[in-house]
Design a protein around this motif. Structure first.
Motif, PDB file in Angstrom:
ATOM      1  N   ILE A 375       0.865  -1.269   0.209  1.00  0.00           N
ATOM      2  CA  ILE A 375      -0.070   0.058   0.053  1.00  0.00           C
ATOM      3  C   ILE A 375       1.096   1.389   0.131  1.00  0.00           C
ATOM      4  O   ILE A 375       0.636   2.102  -0.682  1.00  0.00           O
ATOM      5  CB  ILE A 375      -1.013  -0.054   1.261  1.00  0.00           C
ATOM      6  N   LYS A 376       2.012   1.144   0.796  1.00  0.00           N
ATOM      7  CA  LYS A 376       2.904   2.345   0.879  1.00  0.00           C
ATOM      8  C   LYS A 376       3.554   2.738  -0.450  1.00  0.00           C
ATOM      9  O   LYS A 376       3.524   3.551  -0.976  1.00  0.00           O
ATOM     10  CB  LYS A 376       4.128   2.000   1.871  1.00  0.00           C
ATOM     11  N   GLN A 378       2.295   1.615  -3.462  1.00  0.00           N
ATOM     12  CA  GLN A 378       1.243   2.271  -4.297  1.00  0.00           C
ATOM     13  C   GLN A 378       0.868   3.599  -3.913  1.00  0.00           C
ATOM     14  O   GLN A 378       0.712   4.558  -4.906  1.00  0.00           O
ATOM     15  CB  GLN A 378      -0.084   1.281  -4.239  1.00  0.00           C
ATOM     16  N   ASN A 379       0.709   4.142  -2.712  1.00  0.00           N
ATOM     17  CA  ASN A 379       0.420   5.482  -2.437  1.00  0.00           C
ATOM     18  C   ASN A 379       1.599   6.455  -3.033  1.00  0.00           C
ATOM     19  O   ASN A 379       1.023   7.347  -3.473  1.00  0.00           O
ATOM     20  CB  ASN A 379       0.317   5.758  -0.899  1.00  0.00           C
ATOM     21  N   LYS A 380       2.736   5.955  -2.964  1.00  0.00           N
ATOM     22  CA  LYS A 380       3.802   6.955  -3.413  1.00  0.00           C
ATOM     23  C   LYS A 380       3.602   7.214  -5.183  1.00  0.00           C
ATOM     24  O   LYS A 380       3.705   8.225  -5.566  1.00  0.00           O
ATOM     25  CB  LYS A 380       5.116   6.255  -3.446  1.00  0.00           C
ATOM     26  N   LEU A 382       0.655   7.745  -6.301  1.00  0.00           N
ATOM     27  CA  LEU A 382      -0.247   8.536  -6.437  1.00  0.00           C
ATOM     28  C   LEU A 382      -0.014  10.007  -6.589  1.00  0.00           C
ATOM     29  O   LEU A 382      -0.859  11.073  -7.106  1.00  0.00           O
ATOM     30  CB  LEU A 382      -1.374   8.313  -5.513  1.00  0.00           C
ATOM     31  N   LYS A 408      -9.357   5.744  -0.011  1.00  0.00           N
ATOM     32  CA  LYS A 408      -8.313   6.311   0.485  1.00  0.00           C
ATOM     33  C   LYS A 408      -8.586   7.541   1.258  1.00  0.00           C
ATOM     34  O   LYS A 408      -9.570   8.672   0.546  1.00  0.00           O
ATOM     35  CB  LYS A 408      -7.057   6.536  -0.250  1.00  0.00           C
ATOM     36  N   ILE A 429       1.645  12.695   0.602  1.00  0.00           N
ATOM     37  CA  ILE A 429       1.316  11.618   1.411  1.00  0.00           C
ATOM     38  C   ILE A 429       1.679  11.734   2.719  1.00  0.00           C
ATOM     39  O   ILE A 429       3.033  11.843   3.047  1.00  0.00           O
ATOM     40  CB  ILE A 429       1.704  10.002   0.937  1.00  0.00           C
ATOM     41  N   ASN A 432      -1.211   7.662   6.256  1.00  0.00           N
ATOM     42  CA  ASN A 432      -2.246   6.981   5.193  1.00  0.00           C
ATOM     43  C   ASN A 432      -3.018   7.915   4.322  1.00  0.00           C
ATOM     44  O   ASN A 432      -3.753   7.767   3.442  1.00  0.00           O
ATOM     45  CB  ASN A 432      -3.024   5.905   5.992  1.00  0.00           C
ATOM     46  N   LYS A 433      -2.762   9.229   4.611  1.00  0.00           N
ATOM     47  CA  LYS A 433      -3.617  10.300   4.060  1.00  0.00           C
ATOM     48  C   LYS A 433      -2.878  10.842   2.930  1.00  0.00           C
ATOM     49  O   LYS A 433      -1.768  11.042   2.849  1.00  0.00           O
ATOM     50  CB  LYS A 433      -4.141  11.359   5.113  1.00  0.00           C
ATOM     51  N   LEU A 434      -3.936  11.133   1.921  1.00  0.00           N
ATOM     52  CA  LEU A 434      -3.457  11.966   0.707  1.00  0.00           C
ATOM     53  C   LEU A 434      -3.808  13.444   0.834  1.00  0.00           C
ATOM     54  O   LEU A 434      -4.704  13.748   1.322  1.00  0.00           O
ATOM     55  CB  LEU A 434      -4.177  11.446  -0.687  1.00  0.00           C
TER      56      LEU A 434
END
Ligand code: SF4
Length: 440
Positions: A375-376, A378-380, A382, A408, A429, A432-434
């Motif tokens: 998840i970490k 994948q978030n990067k 974004l 998210k 990021i 866990n927040k965008l």
């Protein structure tokens, strides 16, 4: 002035139970009760229970037991228990024996009778225990008190026919029963009119919606199509989807409708075909991976999540490694990992080679750590991307928080309207927040 009576509902388990608690609340509100935020203030406490894992049941026993003192100091307090646990006769006996202060017990099949039981108890003050083995006709007239103003849950079917060898659900929820398609569509139309922005269709296996109705047009694909064509600014989600029944037609409908969420929860349970066979899941690792390939080809922006049970009887290190490799190959956006829990009356209960708890713990930790690190990463990726965000609320510090299609959390530091969809570009990021900015 007559005193306003208050209720408190404690819900355990899945989304189905959360939604059923909205029905319990609806019945209480129609009798003049109002919701309160803790047990101590309540005149009626309802435990809507879950039996999917032993831990869930032990929690219920503990929490009900803890009420003994409160009941002593407040003898008029009404305690009711319902949900999946009470569909098991031996559990009802335990409640009756050990917790004599419980006043009303009912099951999943007679949930719609709760209002009558409460009226009756208030008249007679005699304990009332009634659990039906089967549901009569689906009751379309149950009052509902929805807990969210943005997210609405809609049952499309009840029960399950699959009998996965570890699962108690078919025993406590009965066989599949689909609601009439027009009733569902009318309910959704009403919700859109009331301003709901996310509608989630609920069933144990939504893909088999309509199989019990003698009309070839009543299918899950057609239901999705019909709802997605309704006017209004809403998004449509569904859960849960059994991989063996996810048809090409359903995948095409999802791919072609901008209103249908691209976040699909597709429980695989194991990456080993040997374990899948003894789980009675009726698909293999290869079939599942083919299905994922097909979904990704047709829905390139799909966000896949899954459920996995580790430590199923007979699961070797090799089997578990196959699960790990499948998780990496699919690159899920989220994994809900659980340790296998023996359930009375299921086929897996008596299977040989039960796995010791320490191995289950080790495996579930490995799986969840893998998911977290995926998840970490994948978030990067974004950062810099533009996503659709539904604004949910404004915080005390003035910022707004919203949620993406994939669930998210997004923080927006600009003036926006709550309950509105915006396109927002991800700047950073944090945890866990965008953190994002509205794209004008
Ligand atoms: S599909 Fe399997 S896991 Fe899901 S509710 Fe039915 S029996 Fe349980």
């Amino acid at each position: 002035m007559e005193e306003i009576k208050k209720y408190f509902i404690k819900t355990y388990g899945c989304q189905m139970n959360v939604h059923e608690s909205e029905k319990l609340a609806g019945m209480l509100v129609s009798l003049g009760y109002t919701e309160c935020s803790n047990e101590k203030d309540a005149d009626v406490i309802v435990f809507n229970t879950c039996c999917i894992r032993d831990g869930a049941e032990q929690k219920v026993f503990g929490n009900v037991g803890a009420l003994k003192k409160l009941k002593k100091s407040k003898p008029n307090l009404i305690v009711a228990i319902c949900g999946c646990m009470t569909q098991q006769k031996d559990r009802v006996e335990i409640f009756k024996e050990k917790f004599k202060f419980v006043n009303i017990i009912f099951g999943t099949h007679n949930l719609n009778q709760f209002k009558n039981y409460l009226i009756e108890y208030n008249k007679t003050h005699k304990n009332l225990y009634e659990v039906w083995d089967n549901e009569k006709e689906i009751d379309e007239n149950v009052e509902m008190y929805r807990t969210s103003k943005l997210n609405a849950w809609v049952n499309i079917m009840y029960g399950c026919n699959n009998f996965c060898s570890y699962c108690i659900v078919p025993y406590v929820r009965g066989r599949e029963r689909s609601r009439n398609m027009q009733d569902i569509v009318e309910e959704v139309k009403g919700l859109i009119k009331e301003g709901y922005k996310v509608i989630t269709l609920l069933g144990q296996n939504v893909n088999s919606y309509g199989n019990d109705i003698n009309d070839k047009n009543v299918t899950f694909a057609n239901l999705l199509k019909e709802i997605s064509m309704l006017d209004g600014d809403f998004r449509l989600k569904f859960m849960t989807s059994h991989p063996k029944d996810l048809t090409d037609e359903v995948i095409d409908v999802i791919a072609n409708s901008p209103k249908i969420s691209k976040a699909i929860h597709l429980p695989v349970q194991s990456g080993s075909s040997k374990i899948l066979k003894s789980m009675n899941r009726k698909y293999t690792r290869e079939h599942y991976l083919e299905l994922v390939k097909k979904i990704k080809a047709k829905i390139p922006d799909v966000f896949l999540t899954t459920d996995i049970i580790v430590g199923f009887p007979g699961e070797t290190d090799e089997d578990f490694n196959e699960t790990i490799s499948l998780v990496k190959e699919v690159n899920y956006g989220g994994v809900f990992g659980f340790m296998y829990s023996k359930r009375t009356g299921t086929v897996a209960e008596t299977m040989p080679d039960q796995i010791p708890d320490d191995i289950k713990h080790k495996r579930v930790n490995e799986l969840l750590n893998l998911s977290k690190s995926m998840i970490k990463e994948q978030n990067k990726l974004l950062v810099g991307k533009t996503l659709e965000v539904l604004i949910e609320e404004q915080k005390d510090d003035g910022t707004f928080v919203g949620v993406t299609d994939s669930g998210k959390n997004v923080v927006i530091n600009e003036n926006v309207n709550v309950a509105t969809y915006y396109n927002a570009k991800v700047d950073a990021i944090v945890g866990n927040k965008l953190i994002a900015k509205i794209v004008k």
